[in-house]
Design an enzyme around this catalytic site. Structure first.
Site, PDB file in Angstrom:
ATOM      1  N   LYS A   1     -11.850   4.225   1.155  1.00 30.99           N
ATOM      2  CA  LYS A   1     -10.702   3.444   0.697  1.00 30.99           C
ATOM      3  C   LYS A   1     -11.239   2.271  -0.123  1.00 30.99           C
ATOM      4  CE  LYS A   1      -6.414   1.413   2.441  1.00 30.99           C
ATOM      5  NZ  LYS A   1      -5.627   1.099   3.637  1.00 30.99           N
TER       6      LYS A   1
ATOM      7  N   GLU B   1      -8.172   6.442   9.774  1.00 32.26           N
ATOM      8  CA  GLU B   1      -8.671   7.228  10.903  1.00 32.26           C
ATOM      9  C   GLU B   1      -7.769   8.445  11.135  1.00 32.26           C
ATOM     10  OE1 GLU B   1     -10.046   2.983  11.756  1.00 32.26           O
ATOM     11  OE2 GLU B   1      -8.333   3.934  10.787  1.00 32.26           O
TER      12      GLU B   1
ATOM     13  N   TYR C   1     -14.423  26.702  -1.381  1.00 33.93           N
ATOM     14  CA  TYR C   1     -14.314  25.243  -1.421  1.00 33.93           C
ATOM     15  C   TYR C   1     -13.255  24.758  -2.405  1.00 33.93           C
ATOM     16  CZ  TYR C   1     -18.005  26.148  -4.910  1.00 33.93           C
ATOM     17  OH  TYR C   1     -18.754  26.656  -5.950  1.00 33.93           O
TER      18      TYR C   1
ATOM     19  N   GLU D   1       0.835  -1.200   0.000  1.00 37.62           N
ATOM     20  CA  GLU D   1       0.000   0.000   0.000  1.00 37.62           C
ATOM     21  C   GLU D   1       0.869   1.249   0.000  1.00 37.62           C
ATOM     22  OE1 GLU D   1      -4.015  -0.566   2.304  1.00 37.62           O
ATOM     23  OE2 GLU D   1      -2.350  -1.291   3.558  1.00 37.62           O
TER      24      GLU D   1
END
Length: 123
Positions: free
Chosen positions: A98, A73, A53, A21
């Protein structure tokens, strides 16, 4: 409070606990919902009276592309901090998707959603 949302913001990052990863990276999708009082902006039609934004999206993408993290997290927490650094944002909900998580079974998505308020950041 009013809400400004950016949904489906995509960026490639190298987050995860597995070597592949971090080495290969993967796409992450970010949703943020910002609690903002938009009355002054609506009354004056002035961008400086609200949250830009486009600019906040640039900063969020920089975080996703930045330092590799083990956990989404932690990524969500850092993204929330970026949003709450905007003085007009009182609260934020961040969802990190994810969709290419290393799960050996068919699945649609893995997400972590957090909510943070400005007063929590100051403490």
């Amino acid at each position: 409070m009013d809400r400004i949302a950016v949904r489906g913001l995509r960026a490639r990052g190298h987050h995860g606990v597995f070597d592949h990863e971090r080495r290969d990276g993967q796409d992450f999708v970010i949703d943020v919902v910002l609690a903002v009082d938009t009355r002054a902006a609506a009354r004056t039609d002035d961008l400086t009276q609200t949250v830009h934004y486009g600019e906040i999206s640039d900063r969020l993408v920089d975080v996703v592309r930045g330092e590799p993290l083990n956990l989404i997290e932690t990524l969500a927490e850092r993204l929330a901090a970026v949003c709450l650094a905007e003085p007009r944002v009182a609260e934020v909900e961040v969802t990190v998707h994810k969709p290419q998580a290393p799960i050996p079974h068919p699945f649609d998505d893995v997400t972590v959603t957090i909510q943070r308020r400005r007063h929590e950041q100051l403490g």
